[in-house]
Design a protein around this motif. Structure first.
Motif, PDB file in Angstrom:
ATOM      1  N   THR A   2     -12.104  -5.572  -5.368  1.00  0.00           N
ATOM      2  CA  THR A   2     -11.894  -5.791  -6.791  1.00  0.00           C
ATOM      3  C   THR A   2     -10.569  -6.512  -7.028  1.00  0.00           C
ATOM      4  O   THR A   2      -9.670  -6.519  -6.175  1.00  0.00           O
ATOM      5  N   THR A   3     -10.443  -7.094  -8.209  1.00  0.00           N
ATOM      6  CA  THR A   3      -9.214  -7.801  -8.563  1.00  0.00           C
ATOM      7  C   THR A   3      -8.017  -6.863  -8.542  1.00  0.00           C
ATOM      8  O   THR A   3      -6.942  -7.210  -8.034  1.00  0.00           O
ATOM      9  N   GLY A   4      -8.201  -5.658  -9.082  1.00  0.00           N
ATOM     10  CA  GLY A   4      -7.103  -4.705  -9.117  1.00  0.00           C
ATOM     11  C   GLY A   4      -6.650  -4.291  -7.731  1.00  0.00           C
ATOM     12  O   GLY A   4      -5.445  -4.203  -7.445  1.00  0.00           O
ATOM     13  N   LEU A   5      -7.606  -4.048  -6.850  1.00  0.00           N
ATOM     14  CA  LEU A   5      -7.261  -3.649  -5.486  1.00  0.00           C
ATOM     15  C   LEU A   5      -6.517  -4.779  -4.772  1.00  0.00           C
ATOM     16  O   LEU A   5      -5.493  -4.546  -4.112  1.00  0.00           O
ATOM     17  N   ALA A   6      -6.992  -6.006  -4.920  1.00  0.00           N
ATOM     18  CA  ALA A   6      -6.334  -7.145  -4.290  1.00  0.00           C
ATOM     19  C   ALA A   6      -4.923  -7.332  -4.827  1.00  0.00           C
ATOM     20  O   ALA A   6      -3.976  -7.611  -4.070  1.00  0.00           O
ATOM     21  N   ALA A   7      -4.768  -7.171  -6.152  1.00  0.00           N
ATOM     22  CA  ALA A   7      -3.447  -7.331  -6.754  1.00  0.00           C
ATOM     23  C   ALA A   7      -2.475  -6.282  -6.247  1.00  0.00           C
ATOM     24  O   ALA A   7      -1.298  -6.579  -5.971  1.00  0.00           O
ATOM     25  N   ARG A   8      -2.953  -5.053  -6.082  1.00  0.00           N
ATOM     26  CA  ARG A   8      -2.067  -3.984  -5.619  1.00  0.00           C
ATOM     27  C   ARG A   8      -1.716  -4.154  -4.138  1.00  0.00           C
ATOM     28  O   ARG A   8      -0.601  -3.826  -3.723  1.00  0.00           O
ATOM     29  N   VAL A  95      -5.222  10.918  -6.010  1.00  0.00           N
ATOM     30  CA  VAL A  95      -5.050   9.513  -6.378  1.00  0.00           C
ATOM     31  C   VAL A  95      -4.583   9.401  -7.820  1.00  0.00           C
ATOM     32  O   VAL A  95      -3.698   8.594  -8.149  1.00  0.00           O
ATOM     33  N   GLU A  96      -5.142  10.225  -8.684  1.00  0.00           N
ATOM     34  CA  GLU A  96      -4.746  10.189 -10.092  1.00  0.00           C
ATOM     35  C   GLU A  96      -3.276  10.550 -10.263  1.00  0.00           C
ATOM     36  O   GLU A  96      -2.556   9.909 -11.052  1.00  0.00           O
ATOM     37  N   GLU A  97      -2.809  11.552  -9.527  1.00  0.00           N
ATOM     38  CA  GLU A  97      -1.391  11.906  -9.596  1.00  0.00           C
ATOM     39  C   GLU A  97      -0.519  10.770  -9.077  1.00  0.00           C
ATOM     40  O   GLU A  97       0.563  10.502  -9.629  1.00  0.00           O
ATOM     41  N   ALA A  98      -0.975  10.098  -8.035  1.00  0.00           N
ATOM     42  CA  ALA A  98      -0.218   8.972  -7.497  1.00  0.00           C
ATOM     43  C   ALA A  98      -0.085   7.865  -8.536  1.00  0.00           C
ATOM     44  O   ALA A  98       0.994   7.275  -8.701  1.00  0.00           O
ATOM     45  N   LEU A  99      -1.165   7.575  -9.239  1.00  0.00           N
ATOM     46  CA  LEU A  99      -1.109   6.554 -10.283  1.00  0.00           C
ATOM     47  C   LEU A  99      -0.166   6.964 -11.406  1.00  0.00           C
ATOM     48  O   LEU A  99       0.596   6.129 -11.923  1.00  0.00           O
ATOM     49  N   ARG A 100      -0.193   8.227 -11.778  1.00  0.00           N
ATOM     50  CA  ARG A 100       0.728   8.693 -12.818  1.00  0.00           C
ATOM     51  C   ARG A 100       2.176   8.581 -12.357  1.00  0.00           C
ATOM     52  O   ARG A 100       3.088   8.439 -13.181  1.00  0.00           O
ATOM     53  N   ALA A 101       2.387   8.652 -11.028  1.00  0.00           N
ATOM     54  CA  ALA A 101       3.731   8.518 -10.465  1.00  0.00           C
ATOM     55  C   ALA A 101       4.141   7.060 -10.269  1.00  0.00           C
ATOM     56  O   ALA A 101       5.231   6.784  -9.779  1.00  0.00           O
ATOM     57  N   GLY A 102       3.256   6.122 -10.635  1.00  0.00           N
ATOM     58  CA  GLY A 102       3.590   4.711 -10.553  1.00  0.00           C
ATOM     59  C   GLY A 102       3.264   4.058  -9.238  1.00  0.00           C
ATOM     60  O   GLY A 102       3.820   2.992  -8.911  1.00  0.00           O
ATOM     61  N   ALA A 103       2.342   4.620  -8.485  1.00  0.00           N
ATOM     62  CA  ALA A 103       2.017   4.080  -7.165  1.00  0.00           C
ATOM     63  C   ALA A 103       1.203   2.797  -7.248  1.00  0.00           C
ATOM     64  O   ALA A 103       0.365   2.629  -8.136  1.00  0.00           O
ATOM     65  N   ASP A 104       1.452   1.913  -6.288  1.00  0.00           N
ATOM     66  CA  ASP A 104       0.636   0.717  -6.103  1.00  0.00           C
ATOM     67  C   ASP A 104      -0.471   0.953  -5.083  1.00  0.00           C
ATOM     68  O   ASP A 104      -1.431   0.183  -5.011  1.00  0.00           O
ATOM     69  N   LEU A 121     -11.225  13.869   8.306  1.00  0.00           N
ATOM     70  CA  LEU A 121     -12.136  12.746   8.107  1.00  0.00           C
ATOM     71  C   LEU A 121     -12.823  12.841   6.742  1.00  0.00           C
ATOM     72  O   LEU A 121     -12.941  11.843   6.019  1.00  0.00           O
ATOM     73  N   THR A 122     -13.265  14.026   6.398  1.00  0.00           N
ATOM     74  CA  THR A 122     -13.924  14.224   5.108  1.00  0.00           C
ATOM     75  C   THR A 122     -12.963  13.955   3.959  1.00  0.00           C
ATOM     76  O   THR A 122     -13.313  13.285   2.976  1.00  0.00           O
ATOM     77  N   GLU A 123     -11.740  14.448   4.098  1.00  0.00           N
ATOM     78  CA  GLU A 123     -10.762  14.269   3.022  1.00  0.00           C
ATOM     79  C   GLU A 123     -10.367  12.806   2.870  1.00  0.00           C
ATOM     80  O   GLU A 123     -10.212  12.314   1.747  1.00  0.00           O
ATOM     81  N   LEU A 124     -10.183  12.097   3.998  1.00  0.00           N
ATOM     82  CA  LEU A 124      -9.857  10.676   3.911  1.00  0.00           C
ATOM     83  C   LEU A 124     -10.988   9.917   3.222  1.00  0.00           C
ATOM     84  O   LEU A 124     -10.746   9.052   2.367  1.00  0.00           O
ATOM     85  N   SER A 125     -12.204  10.228   3.583  1.00  0.00           N
ATOM     86  CA  SER A 125     -13.343   9.573   2.954  1.00  0.00           C
ATOM     87  C   SER A 125     -13.357   9.817   1.448  1.00  0.00           C
ATOM     88  O   SER A 125     -13.606   8.891   0.656  1.00  0.00           O
ATOM     89  N   ASP A 126     -13.061  11.033   1.036  1.00  0.00           N
ATOM     90  CA  ASP A 126     -13.023  11.356  -0.393  1.00  0.00           C
ATOM     91  C   ASP A 126     -11.899  10.597  -1.103  1.00  0.00           C
ATOM     92  O   ASP A 126     -12.074  10.091  -2.211  1.00  0.00           O
ATOM     93  N   VAL A 127     -10.728  10.522  -0.451  1.00  0.00           N
ATOM     94  CA  VAL A 127      -9.601   9.785  -1.035  1.00  0.00           C
ATOM     95  C   VAL A 127      -9.963   8.313  -1.222  1.00  0.00           C
ATOM     96  O   VAL A 127      -9.681   7.712  -2.263  1.00  0.00           O
ATOM     97  N   GLY A 135      -9.515   1.120  -8.120  1.00  0.00           N
ATOM     98  CA  GLY A 135      -8.876  -0.126  -7.733  1.00  0.00           C
ATOM     99  C   GLY A 135      -7.569   0.046  -6.990  1.00  0.00           C
ATOM    100  O   GLY A 135      -6.680  -0.817  -7.060  1.00  0.00           O
ATOM    101  N   VAL A 136      -7.437   1.136  -6.238  1.00  0.00           N
ATOM    102  CA  VAL A 136      -6.193   1.456  -5.535  1.00  0.00           C
ATOM    103  C   VAL A 136      -6.392   1.320  -4.026  1.00  0.00           C
ATOM    104  O   VAL A 136      -7.329   1.904  -3.471  1.00  0.00           O
ATOM    105  N   PRO A 137      -5.542   0.577  -3.319  1.00  0.00           N
ATOM    106  CA  PRO A 137      -5.658   0.459  -1.860  1.00  0.00           C
ATOM    107  C   PRO A 137      -5.287   1.758  -1.147  1.00  0.00           C
ATOM    108  O   PRO A 137      -4.476   2.546  -1.646  1.00  0.00           O
ATOM    109  N   VAL A 138      -5.853   1.923   0.039  1.00  0.00           N
ATOM    110  CA  VAL A 138      -5.575   3.101   0.868  1.00  0.00           C
ATOM    111  C   VAL A 138      -5.036   2.664   2.225  1.00  0.00           C
ATOM    112  O   VAL A 138      -5.671   1.883   2.940  1.00  0.00           O
TER     113      VAL A 138
END
Length: 264
Positions: A2-8, A95-104, A121-127, A135-138
């Motif tokens: 997505t555009t957002g993911l690429a931008a981040r 992820v939502e908390e990270a965004l509220r903290a200003g994460a890219d 593995l399960t938790e990473l997949s969920d993240v 639209g957030v990179p991992v």
């Protein structure tokens, strides 16, 4: 993508190359050198050429005013060195908390070969699913760690980085195998950008030569913590590492240009 993911992704890299400085070690190791005055360290390394810094969510306010417009990554799990099992990384944020903290971007650590691998593995997949929906990179920190596992074995590391791609991560961090010839096998195992961990701090020459070797093998950069933030001059060692990653300098020239003395 997505555009957002690429931008981040562009906010945490330069031209597809990465110099990330993780400073989430306050959970693992406590208030060690370089993390007590976090603000000064962040200022020095971002002025020195780091593309992004990485911390836990709780210290985000101490990062933003001092990161000089560079990227910010929030790490989402952790463990302590005094706990019963440091390989047992537990969730510390969303992820939502990270965004509220200003994460890219966000990062998540898994230990392939440990007793905790299935849950991680399960938790990473969920993240990844949540992050990509927003639209957030991992950045997946995928290590070969566990009973009977050689943490620097190229085949084990190749397996670890491939898992990150199979689960859908955008960038993968792993340990360095020790030389360019074997690390080339690790980089060939995935189409993701591969960045190396720094591990415990070595000499400036050792740090520069490790980075140069990884880049020669096809790495996209580093996610290097203690070798940078615990350095007596974090800005200078960042300049040296940046010269190798972003300017294709050799190790000796990078150390010299950064004003660092070459150890005997």
């Amino acid at each position: 993508m997505t555009t957002g993911l690429a931008a981040r992704l562009e906010r945490i890299s330069t031209g597809g190359r990465y110099l990330v400085v993780p400073m989430d070690h306050g959970i693992t190791l406590g208030p060690v050198k370089g993390l007590v005055d976090l603000e000064s360290t962040v200022d020095a390394i971002t002025r020195g050429g780091a593309d992004a810094v990485l911390t836990q969510k709780g210290v985000a306010a101490r990062v933003h005013e001092h990161k000089n417009g560079k990227g910010f990554i929030v790490h989402l799990n952790g463990s302590t060195s005094i706990g019963p099992d440091s390989n047992d990384k537990r969730r510390t944020g969303t992820v939502e908390e990270a965004l509220r903290a200003g994460a890219d971007a966000v990062s998540f650590h898994i230990n392939v070969g440990s007793d905790h691998e299935p849950d991680q593995l399960t938790e990473l997949s969920d993240v990844i699913e949540t992050a990509h929906r927003l639209g957030v990179p991992v950045l997946a920190m995928s290590y070969a760690r566990g009973p009977g596992v050689d943490e620097h074995d190229a085949e084990s590391l190749a397996h670890a980085v491939r898992i990150a791609e199979e689960l859908g991560a955008d960038v993968v961090k792993t340990a360095y195998s020790g030389d360019p010839d074997t690390f080339e096998r690790v980089c060939e195992a995935t189409r993701l950008p591969v960045v190396i961990a720094g591990g415990s701090r070595g000499t400036d020459r050792e740090t520069a030569e490790m980075v140069r070797g990884a880049m020669d093998a096809g790495a996209a950069g580093v996610s290097m913590g203690r070798s940078i933030f615990q350095h007596d001059d974090p800005g200078a060692i960042t300049r040296a590492v940046s010269a190798i990653i972003h300017d294709d300098a050799d190790a000796a020239d990078a150390i010299d240009a950064a004003g660092l003395a070459v150890e005997a």
